[in-house]
Design a protein around this motif. Structure first.
Motif, PDB file in Angstrom:
ATOM      1  N   HIS A  97       0.778  -1.159   0.249  1.00  0.00           N
ATOM      2  CA  HIS A  97       0.063   0.085  -0.051  1.00  0.00           C
ATOM      3  C   HIS A  97       1.483   1.172   0.209  1.00  0.00           C
ATOM      4  O   HIS A  97       1.584   1.772   0.725  1.00  0.00           O
ATOM      5  N   PRO A  98       0.975   1.783  -1.581  1.00  0.00           N
ATOM      6  CA  PRO A  98       1.897   3.264  -1.288  1.00  0.00           C
ATOM      7  C   PRO A  98       1.900   4.327  -0.828  1.00  0.00           C
ATOM      8  O   PRO A  98       2.684   4.735   0.207  1.00  0.00           O
ATOM      9  N   GLN A  99       0.562   4.577  -0.525  1.00  0.00           N
ATOM     10  CA  GLN A  99      -0.316   5.663   0.524  1.00  0.00           C
ATOM     11  C   GLN A  99       0.703   5.475   2.040  1.00  0.00           C
ATOM     12  O   GLN A  99       1.131   5.892   2.060  1.00  0.00           O
ATOM     13  N   LEU A 100       0.667   4.359   1.918  1.00  0.00           N
ATOM     14  CA  LEU A 100       0.395   3.973   3.860  1.00  0.00           C
ATOM     15  C   LEU A 100       1.557   4.025   3.679  1.00  0.00           C
ATOM     16  O   LEU A 100       2.336   4.257   4.861  1.00  0.00           O
ATOM     17  N   ALA A 101       2.540   3.388   2.870  1.00  0.00           N
ATOM     18  CA  ALA A 101       4.165   3.155   3.539  1.00  0.00           C
ATOM     19  C   ALA A 101       4.601   4.438   3.355  1.00  0.00           C
ATOM     20  O   ALA A 101       5.017   5.064   4.475  1.00  0.00           O
TER      21      ALA A 101
ATOM     22  N   THR B 128     -22.929  -2.679   2.103  1.00  0.00           N
ATOM     23  CA  THR B 128     -23.576  -2.988   1.230  1.00  0.00           C
ATOM     24  C   THR B 128     -22.738  -3.704   0.289  1.00  0.00           C
ATOM     25  O   THR B 128     -21.492  -3.933   0.310  1.00  0.00           O
ATOM     26  N   VAL B 129     -23.183  -4.700  -0.966  1.00  0.00           N
ATOM     27  CA  VAL B 129     -22.277  -5.480  -1.764  1.00  0.00           C
ATOM     28  C   VAL B 129     -20.833  -4.865  -2.247  1.00  0.00           C
ATOM     29  O   VAL B 129     -20.396  -5.416  -2.428  1.00  0.00           O
ATOM     30  N   ASP B 130     -20.990  -4.012  -2.176  1.00  0.00           N
ATOM     31  CA  ASP B 130     -20.098  -2.936  -3.177  1.00  0.00           C
ATOM     32  C   ASP B 130     -18.935  -2.168  -1.396  1.00  0.00           C
ATOM     33  O   ASP B 130     -17.962  -1.110  -2.435  1.00  0.00           O
ATOM     34  N   ASP B 131     -19.342  -2.341  -0.695  1.00  0.00           N
ATOM     35  CA  ASP B 131     -18.592  -1.344   0.569  1.00  0.00           C
ATOM     36  C   ASP B 131     -16.859  -2.149   0.267  1.00  0.00           C
ATOM     37  O   ASP B 131     -17.274  -3.544   0.021  1.00  0.00           O
ATOM     38  N   PRO B 132     -15.505  -1.650   0.253  1.00  0.00           N
ATOM     39  CA  PRO B 132     -13.994  -1.960   0.274  1.00  0.00           C
ATOM     40  C   PRO B 132     -14.153  -2.715   1.176  1.00  0.00           C
ATOM     41  O   PRO B 132     -12.811  -3.765   1.282  1.00  0.00           O
ATOM     42  N   SER B 133     -15.160  -2.325   2.494  1.00  0.00           N
ATOM     43  CA  SER B 133     -14.612  -3.768   3.788  1.00  0.00           C
ATOM     44  C   SER B 133     -14.794  -5.459   2.837  1.00  0.00           C
ATOM     45  O   SER B 133     -14.448  -5.956   3.711  1.00  0.00           O
ATOM     46  N   LEU B 134     -15.871  -5.191   2.341  1.00  0.00           N
ATOM     47  CA  LEU B 134     -16.271  -6.486   1.844  1.00  0.00           C
ATOM     48  C   LEU B 134     -15.415  -7.108   0.456  1.00  0.00           C
ATOM     49  O   LEU B 134     -14.989  -8.328   0.370  1.00  0.00           O
ATOM     50  N   THR B 135     -15.358  -6.022  -0.713  1.00  0.00           N
ATOM     51  CA  THR B 135     -14.827  -6.171  -2.031  1.00  0.00           C
ATOM     52  C   THR B 135     -13.593  -6.482  -1.524  1.00  0.00           C
ATOM     53  O   THR B 135     -12.241  -7.087  -2.607  1.00  0.00           O
TER      54      THR B 135
ATOM     55  N   ILE C 272      -9.891   4.447   8.249  1.00  0.00           N
ATOM     56  CA  ILE C 272      -9.612   5.650   7.786  1.00  0.00           C
ATOM     57  C   ILE C 272     -10.211   4.882   5.835  1.00  0.00           C
ATOM     58  O   ILE C 272      -9.342   4.843   5.231  1.00  0.00           O
ATOM     59  N   SER C 273     -11.078   5.415   5.629  1.00  0.00           N
ATOM     60  CA  SER C 273     -12.024   4.810   4.422  1.00  0.00           C
ATOM     61  C   SER C 273     -10.862   5.731   2.978  1.00  0.00           C
ATOM     62  O   SER C 273     -10.617   5.339   2.612  1.00  0.00           O
ATOM     63  N   TRP C 274     -10.096   6.480   3.699  1.00  0.00           N
ATOM     64  CA  TRP C 274      -9.426   7.609   2.429  1.00  0.00           C
ATOM     65  C   TRP C 274      -8.159   6.911   2.212  1.00  0.00           C
ATOM     66  O   TRP C 274      -7.089   7.544   1.265  1.00  0.00           O
ATOM     67  N   ILE C 275      -7.191   6.485   3.434  1.00  0.00           N
ATOM     68  CA  ILE C 275      -5.749   5.388   3.322  1.00  0.00           C
ATOM     69  C   ILE C 275      -6.397   3.770   2.939  1.00  0.00           C
ATOM     70  O   ILE C 275      -6.393   3.359   3.893  1.00  0.00           O
ATOM     71  N   ASP C 276      -6.063   3.711   1.427  1.00  0.00           N
ATOM     72  CA  ASP C 276      -5.337   2.694   0.981  1.00  0.00           C
ATOM     73  C   ASP C 276      -5.003   1.214   2.178  1.00  0.00           C
ATOM     74  O   ASP C 276      -4.110   1.848   2.202  1.00  0.00           O
TER      75      ASP C 276
ATOM     76  N   VAL D  79      -1.196   9.334  17.265  1.00  0.00           N
ATOM     77  CA  VAL D  79      -2.037   8.142  18.420  1.00  0.00           C
ATOM     78  C   VAL D  79      -3.192   8.190  17.694  1.00  0.00           C
ATOM     79  O   VAL D  79      -4.030   7.635  18.360  1.00  0.00           O
ATOM     80  N   GLY D  80      -3.312   9.882  17.495  1.00  0.00           N
ATOM     81  CA  GLY D  80      -4.884  10.025  17.062  1.00  0.00           C
ATOM     82  C   GLY D  80      -5.529   8.720  16.145  1.00  0.00           C
ATOM     83  O   GLY D  80      -6.372   8.224  15.673  1.00  0.00           O
ATOM     84  N   GLY D  81      -4.666   8.313  14.715  1.00  0.00           N
ATOM     85  CA  GLY D  81      -4.863   7.969  13.985  1.00  0.00           C
ATOM     86  C   GLY D  81      -4.442   6.409  13.937  1.00  0.00           C
ATOM     87  O   GLY D  81      -5.708   5.638  13.446  1.00  0.00           O
ATOM     88  N   TRP D  82      -3.659   5.723  15.013  1.00  0.00           N
ATOM     89  CA  TRP D  82      -3.875   4.510  15.909  1.00  0.00           C
ATOM     90  C   TRP D  82      -5.142   3.998  16.044  1.00  0.00           C
ATOM     91  O   TRP D  82      -5.526   3.117  15.834  1.00  0.00           O
ATOM     92  N   ILE D  83      -6.010   5.382  17.080  1.00  0.00           N
ATOM     93  CA  ILE D  83      -7.166   5.321  17.556  1.00  0.00           C
ATOM     94  C   ILE D  83      -8.032   4.660  16.566  1.00  0.00           C
ATOM     95  O   ILE D  83      -9.430   4.223  16.572  1.00  0.00           O
ATOM     96  N   ALA D  84      -8.139   6.232  15.631  1.00  0.00           N
ATOM     97  CA  ALA D  84      -9.298   5.406  14.193  1.00  0.00           C
ATOM     98  C   ALA D  84      -9.478   4.336  13.400  1.00  0.00           C
ATOM     99  O   ALA D  84      -9.953   3.639  13.355  1.00  0.00           O
ATOM    100  N   THR D  85      -7.861   3.411  13.082  1.00  0.00           N
ATOM    101  CA  THR D  85      -7.441   2.668  12.369  1.00  0.00           C
ATOM    102  C   THR D  85      -8.424   1.152  13.530  1.00  0.00           C
ATOM    103  O   THR D  85      -9.058   0.207  12.883  1.00  0.00           O
ATOM    104  N   ARG D  86      -8.506   1.644  14.844  1.00  0.00           N
ATOM    105  CA  ARG D  86      -8.940   0.533  15.670  1.00  0.00           C
ATOM    106  C   ARG D  86     -10.743   0.467  16.306  1.00  0.00           C
ATOM    107  O   ARG D  86     -10.910  -0.357  16.417  1.00  0.00           O
ATOM    108  N   ILE D  87     -10.899   1.102  15.778  1.00  0.00           N
ATOM    109  CA  ILE D  87     -12.200   1.484  15.729  1.00  0.00           C
ATOM    110  C   ILE D  87     -13.692   1.259  14.883  1.00  0.00           C
ATOM    111  O   ILE D  87     -13.891   0.852  14.451  1.00  0.00           O
ATOM    112  N   VAL D  88     -13.177   2.018  13.959  1.00  0.00           N
ATOM    113  CA  VAL D  88     -13.707   2.224  12.411  1.00  0.00           C
ATOM    114  C   VAL D  88     -13.013   2.168  11.072  1.00  0.00           C
ATOM    115  O   VAL D  88     -13.538   1.863  10.182  1.00  0.00           O
TER     116      VAL D  88
END
Length: 631
Positions: A31-35, A303-310, A83-87, A72-81
């Motif tokens: 995931h280049p963006q995340l790296a 929904t069927v096209d949600d990124p968490s599924l696809t 971050i949809s805009w970060i690959d 720390v805030g970013g870490w908490i966000a990834t553990r709760i919901v």
């Protein structure tokens, strides 16, 4: 001497957190963006920490609060919901040792820096760094060590980056949790993609490799899911165990498959977990139920096209939903399916359209022609965000190869509820079918010369003319539509307008085309299925070949809608002879006759087997013309 209290501790904690982040950069290279984000955070925490140690100044404190607080805030966000805009961070992850320690160090750095900012400079003795440095080192080293086997979740499943352990074969799929499974997928040069879906058999080596739009990580997760499902799902092999555990039937057993659902599991926090399956699917054969599949159901609103599924398995999996089902409560107050909505989306009186937008996917533990993630056929396939021809959970015509020379086909119905077989009439082989257009049909007892000539002419014309429909694309262009029965091994395409037209037994206007469904969903035209109009019954069908040609009907099939109104329909189940459809409607039982392009064991006019054989005149033996059979 005046000093800023705690800034040295904050600096050490920030340096340690930056070091842990730096060690994780390579683990997220897919995931280049995340790296790149990890690189920025690493440099920021290291730079601030070193500045705080070497040149502690008041203005550094708010900068340190912002840098470490944001991390720390970013870490908490990834553990709760998530971050949809970060690959790579779209889906919520579970806390793990490395990232938890890193976050803890970030909290220390931000909190101590904030406290120093609020307190200001004080007269303090020189700080001894040995003890705090050693303490932070004790936290940092295990975090960095553990980070080498970090589990990065995507879509609720995890992959391990401990490549050495995987290569050493330390993962036992029979005992290792799915979160610890990794499969190395080497790639060299330009990828060559194989067809998908492809036939699946749990007793054979699993092959889901080289599929387009599927990363190595997604393939690894999919394989781990299949293996874990094979291991865990048989817990409910006895459907009584499911009933005792709180699963309830939705009353769709007449379709040939019965779903048992435990609704409270739909809203839990488990995702694709075969130890807590939302729905169990049993194949129904009379009173017998055989567990064949799990049907995972996503939370309401996903929904069927949600990124968490696809994103979970890419092009290997197709999620679907059922938004056209009608429900009612049975005598026990349990919701059961009562039918389908009409063209306007309305349910019959006494039933309601209750939700149905939950995304679903099957994972099979028994062989399936259309792969381990295949949907059911007919109305059971549900609807997706792509057309049926694009779906990878159906044996779609879009996945067929170019037609090739037909091969010998054994037509069976591996999933259907079978009726009691009729006795068969056979004759000893003497005029075997070679597959040629013109063959002799002599040698069958009780057949006159005229009947033999008519049968030979029908077979000749069919084998000469019918191949113009070899491609399902040609069939579709000519008004044929599939009844979605490919799961039986053959698929029928019917032109409903031909049934009551002026043409009879005419290969230029065949009422139905039969395609064998092969590897990778390839369709091969193998037979015509001629159907005569509503004015005919089995006792009054056209005289063709006498005892050579046995007509049959289907009086126990249920369809989702009337094709003479809509032009299209799907098989959605079976019922007992002359019984009602609890799901769908019955159509007029027009007499039918197969004429095969390829040799069959029971001759060129043989019916299919199982439910596909239909019904013949009461008391009549089922024809098996071994005189002109093959194989």
């Amino acid at each position: 001497m005046k000093r800023l209290p705690g800034i040295v501790i904050a600096g050490l904690a920030s340096i340690a957190a930056g070091a842990i982040h730096g060690g994780a950069i390579g683990l997220h290279a897919e995931h280049p963006q995340l790296a790149r984000i990890f690189i920025v955070v690493t440099l920021a925490q290291l730079a601030w920490g070193l500045s705080a140690l070497l040149r502690p100044q008041q203005w550094l404190l708010p900068v340190g609060v912002v840098i470490n607080g944001a991390a720390v805030g970013g870490w908490i966000a990834t553990r709760i919901v998530g971050i949809s805009w970060i690959d790579g961070l779209e889906v919520r992850e579970s806390p793990q040792l490395a990232d938890s320690l890193c976050a803890g160090l970030g909290i220390v750095a931000a909190t101590v820096a904030l406290a120093a900012l609020l307190v200001g400079e004080r007269e303090l003795p020189q700080v001894r760094l040995a003890l705090p440095s050693f303490a932070i080192l004790l936290l940092t080293l295990p975090a960095m060590w553990n980070g080498a086997s970090h589990l990065h979740s995507e879509g609720g499943m995890a992959h391990a980056d401990d490549h050495g352990a995987a290569e050493a074969g330390q993962h036992d799929p029979a005992t290792t949790p799915i979160e610890q499974v990794v499969i190395e997928i080497p790639t060299t040069g330009e990828p060559t993609f194989a067809a998908w879906p492809r036939p699946y058999d749990p007793d054979l080596p699993l092959d889901i490799s080289n599929v387009e739009n599927v990363s190595a990580e997604q393939e690894s997760r999919a394989k781990a899911l299949i293996e874990l499902t094979q291991r865990e799902l048989p817990t409910w092999a006895d459907y009584q165990t499911a009933l005792d555990g709180g699963w309830q039937s939705i009353g769709d057993g007449s379709t040939g498959f019965e779903h048992f659902i435990k609704r409270e599991l739909i809203q839990d926090d488990k995702f694709l977990d075969p130890t807590a399956p939302e729905a169990l699917v049993y194949k129904v054969e009379g009173a017998k139920r055989t567990l064949v599949s799990v049907m995972f159901i996503a939370k309401t609103g996903v929904t069927v096209d949600d990124p968490s599924l696809t994103n979970f398995a890419g092009g290997l999996i197709q999620w679907h939903s059922h938004d056209n089902l009608c429900w009612r409560n049975n005598a026990q107050g349990i919701p059961v399916i009562s039918g389908l909505t009409d063209g306007a989306g309305n349910c019959p009186a006494g039933s309601v359209r209750a939700g149905g937008n939950n995304a679903m996917v099957h994972v099979w533990i028994t062989p399936h022609l259309c792969g381990p993630f295949a949907a059911l056929e007919g109305a059971g396939a549900g609807r997706s965000n792509v057309s049926d021809s694009e779906r990878v959970d159906l044996c779609s015509a879009a996945h067929e190869d170019s037609p090739t020379t037909p091969t010998t086909v054994v037509t069976t119905d591996p999933t259907a509820t079978t009726l009691a077989p009729a006795p068969t009439t056979t004759a000893a082989p003497s005029f075997n079918d070679t597959g040629a257009s013109r063959i002799s049909l002599g040698g069958f007892p009780g057949v006159t010369a005229d009947q033999q000539a008519r049968a030979e002419d029908l077979l000749y014309r069919t084998r000469e003319i019918l191949p113009k429909f070899a491609s399902t694309k040609t069939a579709l262009k000519n008004g044929f539509t599939s009844i979605q029965d490919a799961g039986t091994g053959v698929e029928h395409y019917i032109n409903w307008s031909y049934i009551n037209d002026e043409h009879e037994l005419d290969p230029n206007y065949p009422e139905s085309l039969v395609y064998q469904v092969g590897v990778g969903g390839k369709r091969t035209l193998v037979s015509a299925m001629y159907m005569v109009g509503d004015e005919y019954e089995l006792a009054t069908v056209p005289a063709v070949g006498g005892a050579l040609t046995q007509w049959h009907i289907h009086n126990n099939l249920c369809f989702d809608q009337d094709p003479f109104v809509t032009g299209v329909t799907r098989v959605v189940g079976v019922t007992s002879a002359d019984g009602p459809c609890s799901f769908g409607i019955r159509l007029h039982p027009n007499p039918m006759l197969h004429v095969w392009l390829v040799p069959q064991k029971c001759g060129p006019f043989a019916a299919l087997e199982g439910v596909g054989a239909g019904q013949v005149i009461a008391g009549e033996s089922r024809l098996c013309d071994e005189t002109h059979g093959h194989g």
